[in-house]
Design a protein around this motif. Sequence first.
Motif, PDB file in Angstrom:
ATOM      1  N   ALA A  18       0.845  -1.192   0.000  1.00 16.80           N
ATOM      2  CA  ALA A  18       0.000   0.000   0.000  1.00 16.80           C
ATOM      3  C   ALA A  18       0.883   1.246   0.000  1.00 16.80           C
ATOM      4  O   ALA A  18       0.639   2.194  -0.750  1.00 16.80           O
ATOM      5  N   GLU A  19       1.944   1.207   0.811  1.00 20.86           N
ATOM      6  CA  GLU A  19       2.867   2.354   0.870  1.00 20.86           C
ATOM      7  C   GLU A  19       3.555   2.571  -0.459  1.00 20.86           C
ATOM      8  O   GLU A  19       3.610   3.683  -0.980  1.00 20.86           O
ATOM      9  N   THR A  20       4.085   1.473  -1.033  1.00 21.52           N
ATOM     10  CA  THR A  20       4.808   1.591  -2.297  1.00 21.52           C
ATOM     11  C   THR A  20       3.892   2.131  -3.397  1.00 21.52           C
ATOM     12  O   THR A  20       4.277   3.032  -4.156  1.00 21.52           O
ATOM     13  N   LEU A  21       2.682   1.552  -3.448  1.00 20.72           N
ATOM     14  CA  LEU A  21       1.750   1.975  -4.499  1.00 20.72           C
ATOM     15  C   LEU A  21       1.407   3.455  -4.346  1.00 20.72           C
ATOM     16  O   LEU A  21       1.370   4.201  -5.333  1.00 20.72           O
ATOM     17  N   ALA A  22       1.201   3.883  -3.107  1.00 24.71           N
ATOM     18  CA  ALA A  22       0.884   5.287  -2.874  1.00 24.71           C
ATOM     19  C   ALA A  22       2.046   6.175  -3.312  1.00 24.71           C
ATOM     20  O   ALA A  22       1.846   7.230  -3.925  1.00 24.71           O
ATOM     21  N   ALA A  23       3.260   5.712  -3.011  1.00 26.69           N
ATOM     22  CA  ALA A  23       4.441   6.498  -3.379  1.00 26.69           C
ATOM     23  C   ALA A  23       4.561   6.617  -4.892  1.00 26.69           C
ATOM     24  O   ALA A  23       4.833   7.697  -5.426  1.00 26.69           O
ATOM     25  N   LEU A  24       4.317   5.495  -5.602  1.00 32.26           N
ATOM     26  CA  LEU A  24       4.399   5.526  -7.071  1.00 32.26           C
ATOM     27  C   LEU A  24       3.329   6.459  -7.631  1.00 32.26           C
ATOM     28  O   LEU A  24       3.572   7.236  -8.555  1.00 32.26           O
ATOM     29  N   ARG A  25       2.174   6.344  -7.057  1.00 32.15           N
ATOM     30  CA  ARG A  25       1.053   7.184  -7.483  1.00 32.15           C
ATOM     31  C   ARG A  25       1.408   8.655  -7.315  1.00 32.15           C
ATOM     32  O   ARG A  25       1.169   9.483  -8.211  1.00 32.15           O
ATOM     33  N   SER A  26       1.986   8.991  -6.151  1.00 30.97           N
ATOM     34  CA  SER A  26       2.267  10.412  -5.926  1.00 30.97           C
ATOM     35  C   SER A  26       3.410  10.892  -6.813  1.00 30.97           C
ATOM     36  O   SER A  26       3.530  12.065  -7.101  1.00 30.97           O
ATOM     37  N   LEU A  27       4.205   9.948  -7.288  1.00 29.29           N
ATOM     38  CA  LEU A  27       5.245  10.297  -8.261  1.00 29.29           C
ATOM     39  C   LEU A  27       4.591  10.638  -9.605  1.00 29.29           C
ATOM     40  O   LEU A  27       5.137  11.391 -10.398  1.00 29.29           O
ATOM     41  N   GLY A  28       3.395  10.078  -9.833  1.00 25.98           N
ATOM     42  CA  GLY A  28       2.680  10.349 -11.072  1.00 25.98           C
ATOM     43  C   GLY A  28       2.691   9.166 -12.021  1.00 25.98           C
ATOM     44  O   GLY A  28       2.092   9.214 -13.100  1.00 25.98           O
TER      45      GLY A  28
END
Length: 689
Positions: free
Chosen positions: A572-582
């Motif tokens: 969940a953390e990794t996915l959120a981080a990738l998402r916020s990267l765009g």
Amino acid sequence: MPKLLRELYACRLCWNVTVAVFAFILAVESVLLVPSAQRFERVELERLAARAEIAIESVLAAGRGLADEAALARDLSAVAGRREIESIALFRPDGSFAAAAGANPASHLPEGVGTLDDMAHRIERTEDGSRLTVAWRSQAPGAPAIVARLESGHVSSELLAYTLRIAGLVAIIVLVVTAGTMLVLHAWVLRPLLRLHHSAMEAAADPDRAPEFAVPSRRRDEIGQLLRAYNGMLERVAESKRRDREIAEERARYLSHHDVLTGLPNRAALLEFLDRRREPGNAGAGRVTLYLVNIVQFRLLNAGLGPRRGDELLRRFARRLQRAAEPGDFVAHLGADRFAVARAGESGGNAAAEFAERIVRETGDAYELEGSGRMSVSVRVGIAHGQGEGLDGEELLGQAELALGRARAEEGSEYQFFSPQLAEEARTRQSLIRDLERALEAGELFPVLQPRLSLEPDGATKLAGAEALLRWRHPVRGMVSPGEFIPLAEATGLIVPVGEFVLHAACRQIRAWLDRYGWSPSIAVNLSARQFTLPDLEQRLEFALGEHRVPVELLEVEVTETAAMRNVARSAETLAALRSLGVRVSIDDFGTGYSSLNYLRRFAVDAIKIDKSFVDDIGADRHAEAICEAILRLGQSLGTKVIAEGVENERQAAFLRRRNCDEAQGFLFGKPLPVEEFERVWIAARATA
Ligand code: C2E
Ligand code: CA
Ligand code: CA
């Protein structure tokens, strides 16, 4: 002889004893010498006095005594000056002086003598011992008293000579006694002591051989007793040393052949057992069947249980495995989740299968572990047969390992037998791994692109993006399917550089198309489980984007549902981080894993891809269709795009379009194509249109 002297000279004990003996004899002799010297002197003086008396008395007896004083004086003068007589004085019976002769005669009676009646015989000596005064009453007529002065100096020198003689004698005796004492000490005490000392040093340096340094002795005295006791002690020292070593060896052997946790024999012990069975003369030689037993996902279980309960689980598992085995079976614990049972004798396929089932049944059953309720474990067994001399423990273990690997890989198979085909596959796998290691550098790996299309309500389709899929052109084998080599790359960790290669290839391609045509479709790259958990995944993506100057919205990544579910919180953390990267993220192969709505809600993803297996069955299997519908609804309710993969025919496409599936990918729309072809078909055509 010089050695004897050297030993004696160096022997402190001998010196002490000798000095003590010397001093003692000296003391005794001195004590004896004093009275004997005194007696000697007394006797000499008495003798001197007696001689003088006899001489004087004989003169008196010959004359007329005091009656003729003139004649008496003459006679006395003849005596005085002779021998030791210095002077003579005569006194009348009333004590008055009568006559004298010689030099310096006494002029009165000795002190304290009043009349002659109370005059006893007396001898007096002067302080310096040079003179002796003798006084007595004469037997002669008229009975005068006589006081004679005698020269007695010679008595002192005789006394000195006497003392010296005695002292010399004593010295000789002391010397002889001392030398004798030393020799006796050397023979009886020093020699055995030196041997004892030497032996003790040697025995201390090499206690194992202590009895060899024994000091034999037949003596019956205390030294003999000491030596015998000492020899006995040497025996015991060696004995206890030997026992210590045996115990230590036994312990080391036990430890090196047993697993500390379960107390079962370990891998080394199992190999020894197997090797013993191949010796032809050995009673147990012959056929043996090896069952390699594995607790599935033990590492995860252990992490959940904690080390203490994890260990307890292993101990109980070991006991159950022992119970499942029969007497004569060799049960071993090879390492955390690996156990083994070796059974001797003929056991055909059926018997072996039955035994494997029994292992699974009895060891997999519910465990009650303190504080974690009931739990059961799933167990897999790999079976290999070995025979007589052709059987090598390591090899057999390797075969069982391959069989176990197959049992673990195949759904629903709890045990597997080794077969030559498995070995062949393993060899292929190994050689593929080796080849793969250099494939990247040799330029044998390259990505192909498969188009993804949006399904418009009016039946039209539009290019929505592309997926990069890896290809391997093997110099000998030709094209190797990613289904074959990606799992190898994943298992060996090679997937990290390989994945990096695909990522950069995709970004480079986007850049090239942007430069050439002013636009580019977005490209999705697949992230393996290992890549997905790289701690610097975000930075790696950012770096690739920056390096090729690619707008972030043109890059997508796909992560399989199974990989994402491995560690939900972290994913969940990794996915959120990738998402916020765009970077856009899709969940790949959706429906084959847990498909949990709850988890999916926590994941920030842009799309879910319905697994090809469900799409395949559209129009053939109601059940598969129901799953597709459910996933589509799920996506719509979460506001997530749904992509169908593996669409091969119009029927499937129509089904999906009717249910508002957003995008589709499959041979119907386009096969994966080499980059140049993809460009010609999907990019250049549109640019010219
Ligand atoms: P995937 O990500 O699910 O990729 C889709 C697979 O389905 C691809 O197989 C594709 O060629 C195939 N496919 C697409 N449409 C159809 C169709 O209509 N019919 C049929 N029969 N097949 C279709 P491919 O290229 O063999 O890749 C297999 C798997 O290998 C991929 O499954 C993916 O999991 C993995 N893979 C491929 N390339 C990479 C990569 O660069 N990195 C990682 N980590 N995995 C990759
Ligand atoms: Ca994919
Ligand atoms: Ca897929």
